[in-house]
Scaffold this motif. Structure first.
Motif, PDB file in Angstrom:
ATOM      1  N   VAL A 191     -41.116  -0.392  29.822  1.00  0.00           N
ATOM      2  CA  VAL A 191     -42.441  -0.587  30.445  1.00  0.00           C
ATOM      3  C   VAL A 191     -42.423  -1.876  31.260  1.00  0.00           C
ATOM      4  N   LYS A 192     -42.692  -1.761  32.545  1.00  0.00           N
ATOM      5  CA  LYS A 192     -42.644  -2.943  33.425  1.00  0.00           C
ATOM      6  C   LYS A 192     -44.024  -3.401  33.885  1.00  0.00           C
ATOM      7  N   TYR A 193     -45.047  -2.664  33.514  1.00  0.00           N
ATOM      8  CA  TYR A 193     -46.416  -3.076  33.846  1.00  0.00           C
ATOM      9  C   TYR A 193     -47.244  -3.050  32.574  1.00  0.00           C
ATOM     10  N   TRP A 194     -47.732  -4.219  32.168  1.00  0.00           N
ATOM     11  CA  TRP A 194     -48.546  -4.335  30.960  1.00  0.00           C
ATOM     12  C   TRP A 194     -49.951  -4.800  31.312  1.00  0.00           C
ATOM     13  N   VAL A 195     -50.923  -4.174  30.671  1.00  0.00           N
ATOM     14  CA  VAL A 195     -52.313  -4.639  30.767  1.00  0.00           C
ATOM     15  C   VAL A 195     -52.721  -5.035  29.353  1.00  0.00           C
ATOM     16  N   GLY A 263     -40.807  -7.529  33.360  1.00  0.00           N
ATOM     17  CA  GLY A 263     -42.046  -6.852  33.747  1.00  0.00           C
ATOM     18  C   GLY A 263     -43.124  -7.827  34.177  1.00  0.00           C
ATOM     19  N   SER A 264     -44.323  -7.293  34.407  1.00  0.00           N
ATOM     20  CA  SER A 264     -45.448  -8.167  34.741  1.00  0.00           C
ATOM     21  C   SER A 264     -46.643  -7.779  33.875  1.00  0.00           C
ATOM     22  N   ILE A 265     -47.605  -8.708  33.784  1.00  0.00           N
ATOM     23  CA  ILE A 265     -48.716  -8.499  32.852  1.00  0.00           C
ATOM     24  C   ILE A 265     -50.040  -8.952  33.474  1.00  0.00           C
ATOM     25  N   GLY A 266     -51.088  -8.175  33.239  1.00  0.00           N
ATOM     26  CA  GLY A 266     -52.392  -8.520  33.810  1.00  0.00           C
ATOM     27  C   GLY A 266     -53.518  -8.046  32.914  1.00  0.00           C
ATOM     28  N   ILE A 267     -54.722  -8.083  33.461  1.00  0.00           N
ATOM     29  CA  ILE A 267     -55.913  -7.630  32.735  1.00  0.00           C
ATOM     30  C   ILE A 267     -56.672  -6.701  33.676  1.00  0.00           C
ATOM     31  N   VAL A 268     -57.438  -5.775  33.135  1.00  0.00           N
ATOM     32  CA  VAL A 268     -58.209  -4.855  33.975  1.00  0.00           C
ATOM     33  C   VAL A 268     -59.698  -5.153  33.812  1.00  0.00           C
ATOM     34  N   MET A 269     -60.384  -5.350  34.937  1.00  0.00           N
ATOM     35  CA  MET A 269     -61.826  -5.627  34.902  1.00  0.00           C
ATOM     36  C   MET A 269     -62.601  -4.464  35.512  1.00  0.00           C
ATOM     37  N   ASN A 270     -63.773  -4.187  34.939  1.00  0.00           N
ATOM     38  CA  ASN A 270     -64.673  -3.296  35.641  1.00  0.00           C
ATOM     39  C   ASN A 270     -65.321  -4.106  36.750  1.00  0.00           C
ATOM     40  N   THR A 271     -65.346  -3.576  37.955  1.00  0.00           N
ATOM     41  CA  THR A 271     -65.950  -4.300  39.073  1.00  0.00           C
ATOM     42  C   THR A 271     -67.042  -3.455  39.717  1.00  0.00           C
TER      43      THR A 271
END
Ligand code: GAL
Length: 519
Positions: A191-195, A263-271
């Motif tokens: 897995v290379k994309y983590w949220v 990989g890279s890591i981020g957060i998901v926001m409702n916009t």
């Protein structure tokens, strides 16, 4: 498996409505040489474990907050729950084939925390859960589809609610770290994309201000809650713990895994795009406050190191403070921002003008009255959902706003789509010919393309959703799928929008590499 081509009734529908060929309707204008989407752009579909998997007690899975909540009478409009959902747990291979047929090169899904740790860190690892996700990840990669994985999409082990009140306690940071560690260790080679978290803003507001979602906590005048709560303060405490849990997981990934796994890591926001209702400077400032109290509430601390100024000013002591240690943790930041975007609202100032009580007008929400309709003007076409109005321009504006505020940090549009409601006895035509969904996707993708052309660093786009699925409080009444699901048989049937998206991807992205034989 052979998938049905465009169903005959869809063809006849296209002819009758457009007096032209279906190809005209399904055509996607641009040619690839002028495509604004970069060559490594991810085109995908999105889902979440609770809404898709079902198998809620299968193979050792533990109970989540959502399992418990949906079993309480009166919580879900149609009395349903996610016990079976769309049975993705057993049908994932078929669903991967559907994705491959559309031509996506990425799939956003979430891991069920309790499938992996039925009791959080207070119990054992459930290896059957790990094996399930290994099978899913491998099936995707075999089809050339990148897994884009969220650790928690609103669901947490019920055990943590019962032991220490879940997100209300700072203990949860340790549980989230423990869980993230197991996930990075077992899946991070592929897995290379983590949220870290899906929409912590929505989880805080719906769980602790309006009380519509678990753990149903709120106080008057915000909702009618079965449990206690404090709508004025708890959302901010919960948000603080969510933020620090995000930071803990990112810190862990950066120090222990990222270098090796790459990989890279981020957060998901409702916009939500907040459009000032008038040109007055008061309404413009109110629209800014609406962003602060909804979205930059989370992104500012992670990226800029502190809560937005408007929030600090208005909330004072009710906004928790970051300790020096917390600030250190927050410095881990993120690699990308996940943007879930569906709709826009008008915003009107409630500091200098009198406002009727309504969504946003209180101090706790920044004195910014939000509504899709004001003075008889609607921001866009209404839909089957009271929060979803079609305003495609909002996509470009939202992306551009984030680009400017955060110095063009890479973004992914991690969700965008249209929910519809089916009549009680739908005809085949109604089931399949989702013309409004095609129009919606076309409009929002056009608007996204405009933002990218003007320099926004957007690296992917995911339609919500691959399939109709369990739509939280709306149960199975609202349908978001590129594929229709017959809930009696769980059969999946592609809609017009699936074919439109397939054509769109074919025009804008090179075919996904695959080591599996085509079918
Ligand atoms: C998002 C959420 C999804 C899905 C979608 C449509 O806010 O992350 O789980 O339900 O809305 O309502």
């Amino acid at each position: 498996m052979e998938l049905p081509l465009l169903p005959l009734f869809a063809l006849s529908f296209c002819f009758s409505i457009f007096l032209g060929s279906c190809d005209d309707f399904l055509s996607v204008k641009e040619n690839s040489s002028s495509s604004p989407f970069p060559s490594n752009f991810l085109f995908g579909t999105a889902s979440s474990s609770y809404q898709f998997e079902g198998a809620y007690l299968t193979d050792g899975k533990g109970l989540s907050n959502w399992d418990v909540f949906t079993h309480e009478p009166g919580k879900i409009i149609d009395g349903s729950n996610g016990d079976v959902a769309v049975d993705h747990y057993h049908r994932y291979q078929e669903d991967v084939n559907l994705m491959h047929h559309i031509g996506v090169n990425s799939y956003r899904f979430s891991l069920s925390w309790t499938r992996i740790l039925p009791k959080g860190r207070f119990g054992k690892v459930n290896w059957a859960g790990i094996h399930f996700y290994n099978r899913l990840i491998d099936a995707l990669l075999n089809r050339g589809i990148e897994p884009f994985v969220t650790l928690s999409h609103y669901d947490i082990p019920q055990e943590l609610e019962e032991r220490y009140k879940g997100w209300l306690s700072d203990e949860i940071q340790e549980d989230f770290r423990y869980y993230a560690d197991i996930c990075f260790k077992n899946f991070g080679d592929r897995v290379k994309y983590w949220v870290t978290l899906n929409e912590p803003n929505v989880a805080s507001i719906r769980g602790y201000r309006t009380g519509m979602w678990p753990p149903s906590r709120c106080s008057a005048s915000f909702g009618n809650c079965s449990y206690v709560g404090d709508s004025e303060r708890e959302p901010f405490i919960v948000a603080h713990n969510l933020l620090l849990s995000h930071a803990t997981a990112v810190h862990l990934y950066r120090t222990k895994y990222q270098k090796k796994q790459g990989g890279s890591i981020g957060i998901v926001m409702n916009t939500v795009w907040h459009e000032p209702f008038s040109n007055s400077s008061e309404d413009k400032l109110a629209a800014e406050r609406a962003q602060s109290f909804y979205m930059t509430w989370f992104l500012d601390p992670i990226i800029l190191g502190e809560y937005p100024a408007e929030m600090r000013e208005i909330l004072g002591q009710d906004l928790p403070a970051f300790s020096r240690k917390d600030m250190e943790k927050l410095k881990s930041g993120l690699d990308f921002i996940g943007v879930n975007h569906y709709t826009s609202f008008f915003v009107k100032d409630c500091i200098f003008s009198e406002c009727e009580p309504g969504r946003g007008s209180s101090r706790t929400e920044g004195y910014a009255l939000k509504s899709p309709q004001m003075n008889g003007i609607s921001i866009g076409e209404p839909t089957a959902l009271d929060w979803l109005y079609v305003h495609p321009q909002g996509m470009e504006k939202m992306v551009t706003y984030i680009k400017h505020r955060y110095n063009n940090i890479p973004m992914f549009i991690t969700e965008n789509g249209l929910g519809t409601r089916e009549s009680s006895n739908p005809t085949n035509n109604e089931i399949i010919n989702d013309v409004e969904r095609v129009d919606y996707l076309r409009g929002y993708l056009d608007s996204l393309a405009a933002a990218i052309r003007k320099g926004a660093d957007v690296r992917g786009y995911f339609v919500w959703s691959l399939l109709d699925n369990f739509e939280w409080s709306d149960g199975y009444i609202i349908r978001f799928g590129l594929h229709h699901v017959d809930y009696a048989t769980l059969n999946r049937t592609p809609r017009l929008s699936a074919i439109w998206y397939k054509n769109f991807i074919a025009l804008h992205a090179p075919p996904a590499p695959t080591n599996a034989s085509s079918y």
